[in-house]
Design a protein around this motif. Structure first.
Motif, PDB file in Angstrom:
ATOM      1  N   ASP A  82       0.710  -0.895   0.166  1.00 36.24           N
ATOM      2  CA  ASP A  82       0.171   0.046   0.099  1.00 36.24           C
ATOM      3  C   ASP A  82       0.910   1.209   0.171  1.00 36.24           C
ATOM      4  O   ASP A  82       0.368   2.348  -0.169  1.00 36.24           O
ATOM      5  N   GLN A  83       2.220   0.918   0.849  1.00 35.61           N
ATOM      6  CA  GLN A  83       2.590   1.876   0.738  1.00 35.61           C
ATOM      7  C   GLN A  83       4.911   2.154   0.061  1.00 35.61           C
ATOM      8  O   GLN A  83       4.919   1.102   0.655  1.00 35.61           O
ATOM      9  N   LEU A  84       4.868   2.868  -0.432  1.00 33.95           N
ATOM     10  CA  LEU A  84       6.926   2.570  -0.797  1.00 33.95           C
ATOM     11  C   LEU A  84       6.918   3.909  -0.290  1.00 33.95           C
ATOM     12  O   LEU A  84       6.776   4.567  -0.007  1.00 33.95           O
ATOM     13  N   ARG A  85       8.249   3.788  -0.030  1.00 31.90           N
ATOM     14  CA  ARG A  85       9.629   4.672   0.942  1.00 31.90           C
ATOM     15  C   ARG A  85      10.682   4.745  -0.087  1.00 31.90           C
ATOM     16  O   ARG A  85      11.351   3.710  -0.424  1.00 31.90           O
ATOM     17  N   VAL A  86      10.529   6.000  -0.271  1.00 30.06           N
ATOM     18  CA  VAL A  86      11.693   5.878  -2.475  1.00 30.06           C
ATOM     19  C   VAL A  86      12.530   7.472  -1.693  1.00 30.06           C
ATOM     20  O   VAL A  86      12.392   8.512  -1.356  1.00 30.06           O
ATOM     21  N   VAL A  87      14.112   6.863  -2.006  1.00 25.38           N
ATOM     22  CA  VAL A  87      14.287   8.625  -1.907  1.00 25.38           C
ATOM     23  C   VAL A  87      14.118   9.586  -2.525  1.00 25.38           C
ATOM     24  O   VAL A  87      14.066   9.338  -3.921  1.00 25.38           O
ATOM     25  N   ALA A  88      14.496  10.364  -1.935  1.00 25.63           N
ATOM     26  CA  ALA A  88      14.043  12.062  -2.728  1.00 25.63           C
ATOM     27  C   ALA A  88      15.082  12.907  -3.032  1.00 25.63           C
ATOM     28  O   ALA A  88      14.433  14.244  -3.498  1.00 25.63           O
ATOM     29  N   THR A 103      14.845  14.762 -12.611  1.00 29.99           N
ATOM     30  CA  THR A 103      13.975  13.881 -11.227  1.00 29.99           C
ATOM     31  C   THR A 103      14.773  13.600 -10.430  1.00 29.99           C
ATOM     32  O   THR A 103      15.744  13.218 -10.443  1.00 29.99           O
ATOM     33  N   THR A 104      13.927  12.942  -9.129  1.00 32.66           N
ATOM     34  CA  THR A 104      14.855  12.070  -8.021  1.00 32.66           C
ATOM     35  C   THR A 104      14.158  10.500  -8.054  1.00 32.66           C
ATOM     36  O   THR A 104      12.674  10.582  -9.185  1.00 32.66           O
ATOM     37  N   TRP A 105      14.436   9.911  -7.496  1.00 32.40           N
ATOM     38  CA  TRP A 105      13.723   8.536  -6.889  1.00 32.40           C
ATOM     39  C   TRP A 105      12.209   8.675  -6.629  1.00 32.40           C
ATOM     40  O   TRP A 105      11.528   7.558  -7.275  1.00 32.40           O
ATOM     41  N   HIS A 106      11.965   9.637  -6.096  1.00 36.90           N
ATOM     42  CA  HIS A 106      11.126   9.533  -5.467  1.00 36.90           C
ATOM     43  C   HIS A 106       9.449  10.018  -6.444  1.00 36.90           C
ATOM     44  O   HIS A 106       8.800   9.992  -6.392  1.00 36.90           O
ATOM     45  N   GLU A 107      10.286  10.901  -7.017  1.00 36.67           N
ATOM     46  CA  GLU A 107       9.117  11.815  -8.424  1.00 36.67           C
ATOM     47  C   GLU A 107       9.198  10.531  -9.341  1.00 36.67           C
ATOM     48  O   GLU A 107       8.087  10.604  -9.959  1.00 36.67           O
ATOM     49  N   PHE A 108      10.056   9.367  -9.651  1.00 32.28           N
ATOM     50  CA  PHE A 108      10.254   8.627 -11.292  1.00 32.28           C
ATOM     51  C   PHE A 108       9.231   7.780 -10.195  1.00 32.28           C
ATOM     52  O   PHE A 108       7.863   7.381 -11.259  1.00 32.28           O
ATOM     53  N   THR A 109       8.883   7.593  -9.567  1.00 38.78           N
ATOM     54  CA  THR A 109       8.447   6.270  -9.426  1.00 38.78           C
ATOM     55  C   THR A 109       7.202   6.981  -8.789  1.00 38.78           C
ATOM     56  O   THR A 109       5.687   6.002  -9.350  1.00 38.78           O
ATOM     57  N   GLN A 110       6.806   7.745  -8.417  1.00 42.09           N
ATOM     58  CA  GLN A 110       5.297   8.468  -8.432  1.00 42.09           C
ATOM     59  C   GLN A 110       4.886   8.253  -9.978  1.00 42.09           C
ATOM     60  O   GLN A 110       3.553   7.530 -10.264  1.00 42.09           O
ATOM     61  N   ALA A 111       5.947   9.002 -10.333  1.00 42.12           N
ATOM     62  CA  ALA A 111       5.030   8.487 -12.104  1.00 42.12           C
ATOM     63  C   ALA A 111       5.230   7.497 -12.934  1.00 42.12           C
ATOM     64  O   ALA A 111       4.399   7.541 -14.128  1.00 42.12           O
ATOM     65  N   ILE A 112       5.540   6.339 -12.312  1.00 43.15           N
ATOM     66  CA  ILE A 112       5.535   4.891 -12.985  1.00 43.15           C
ATOM     67  C   ILE A 112       4.347   4.824 -12.235  1.00 43.15           C
ATOM     68  O   ILE A 112       3.351   3.966 -12.964  1.00 43.15           O
ATOM     69  N   ILE A 113       4.220   4.659 -10.941  1.00 42.46           N
ATOM     70  CA  ILE A 113       2.368   4.288 -10.294  1.00 42.46           C
ATOM     71  C   ILE A 113       1.357   5.259 -11.288  1.00 42.46           C
ATOM     72  O   ILE A 113       0.439   4.118 -11.150  1.00 42.46           O
ATOM     73  N   GLU A 114       1.849   6.471 -11.028  1.00 43.13           N
ATOM     74  CA  GLU A 114       0.101   7.256 -12.032  1.00 43.13           C
ATOM     75  C   GLU A 114       0.183   6.142 -13.550  1.00 43.13           C
ATOM     76  O   GLU A 114      -1.116   6.564 -14.019  1.00 43.13           O
TER      77      GLU A 114
END
Length: 285
Positions: A170-176, A222-233
């Motif tokens: 339900d949640q991921l913690r990703v370096v920003a 971008t950052t790994w965090h923003e990249f992850t958000q884009a992937i999930i979206e």
């Protein structure tokens, strides 16, 4: 023109096997045929194939594992390219090789250009830099493409890992606090093919004018965090992504805080590169 392609089962090598079909007769080999940790085998395959061009995406890419296997990382990433360069010189062949944003220390928050001082923070980056230097020292026609944060829909990479975890949690913690430019493996392959088509048309004079190091990474940052958000979206998933610091997620290998590459030199000479978000959308479609 006969082209020897190494690492053909890897994520970049797989895409190159497709993109290079129009460049020449492609002899694609994976580690079962040409294991880059076996330098004698590297020599034997090149001497048997007799290529006019060697394209080498094959590499030791396990950044954290390299810290405990420095000799193996150096053999694959530095010594094997050196052998390829020696054999290319004997054949009068050219060499295309791929390197990394991790040759830089990431201390300056501005996009790195090809001539900026290098200073790798980890074994992987140091081994890739040694490979670059061995190729340059051989004095052969060459292209060294430094790229960054490579992903695709096959192999082991950040995109596929995040897609898998986002379906499980339900949640991921990703370096920003690490900044870079995610680059699709197909972009790397297609740009390589475009450049090599120009090289084929230009002949020996082209290589004399254009041999060297070029940054080949997607536009934007971008950052790994923003990249992850884009992937999930893009995937239509509902997993939440929490931003954390590098200190919250310690790894065996230190990463540069800022490793954005400026690809202006490559784009001025050869072709355009897409924005990382555009490439991600195409990849996932």
């Amino acid at each position: 023109m006969k082209v020897l392609l190494t690492g053909s089962s890897g994520q970049v090598g797989y895409e190159l096997a497709r993109s290079l079909q129009g460049v020449g007769e492609v002899v694609a080999v994976d580690r079962n045929v040409m294991d880059l940790s076996d330098l004698d085998q590297v020599r034997d395959v090149i001497r048997r194939v007799q290529p006019r061009l060697i394209v080498n995406p094959g590499a030791y890419t396990a950044v954290d594992k390299a810290e405990s296997e420095p000799e193996l990382a150096h053999r694959v990433n530095a010594e094997a390219p050196a052998v390829m360069a020696e054999e290319a010189r004997a054949l009068g062949a050219a060499l295309v090789h791929y390197s990394t944003d991790y040759v830089f220390d990431g201390a300056q928050p501005t996009p790195r250009v090809e001539d900026d001082p290098v200073g790798p923070l980890n074994v992987y980056g140091a081994s890739k830099l040694a490979g670059e230097r061995a190729i340059v020292a051989a004095g052969i026609p060459h292209l060294i493409f430094r790229t960054s944060w490579v992903y695709g829909m096959r192999g082991k990479n950040f995109l596929l890992t995040m897609l898998r975890l986002a379906k499980e949690r339900d949640q991921l913690r990703v370096v920003a606090d690490q900044h870079g430019a995610p680059t699709w493996s197909r972009t790397i392959a297609d740009v390589t093919a475009q450049v090599l088509s120009q090289a084929h048309a230009g002949g020996h004079a082209w290589w004399e004018q254009n041999s060297g190091v070029y940054h080949l990474s997607a536009q934007g940052q971008t950052t790994w965090h923003e990249f992850t958000q884009a992937i999930i979206e893009e995937a239509g998933l509902s997993c939440q992504v929490e931003a954390i610091t590098s200190a919250d997620y310690p790894t065996p290998a230190r990463r540069p805080q800022y490793s954005v590459l400026s690809s202006e030199r490559l784009m001025a000479r050869f072709c355009h590169l897409p924005h990382w978000k555009e490439a991600l959308q195409l990849c996932m479609r």
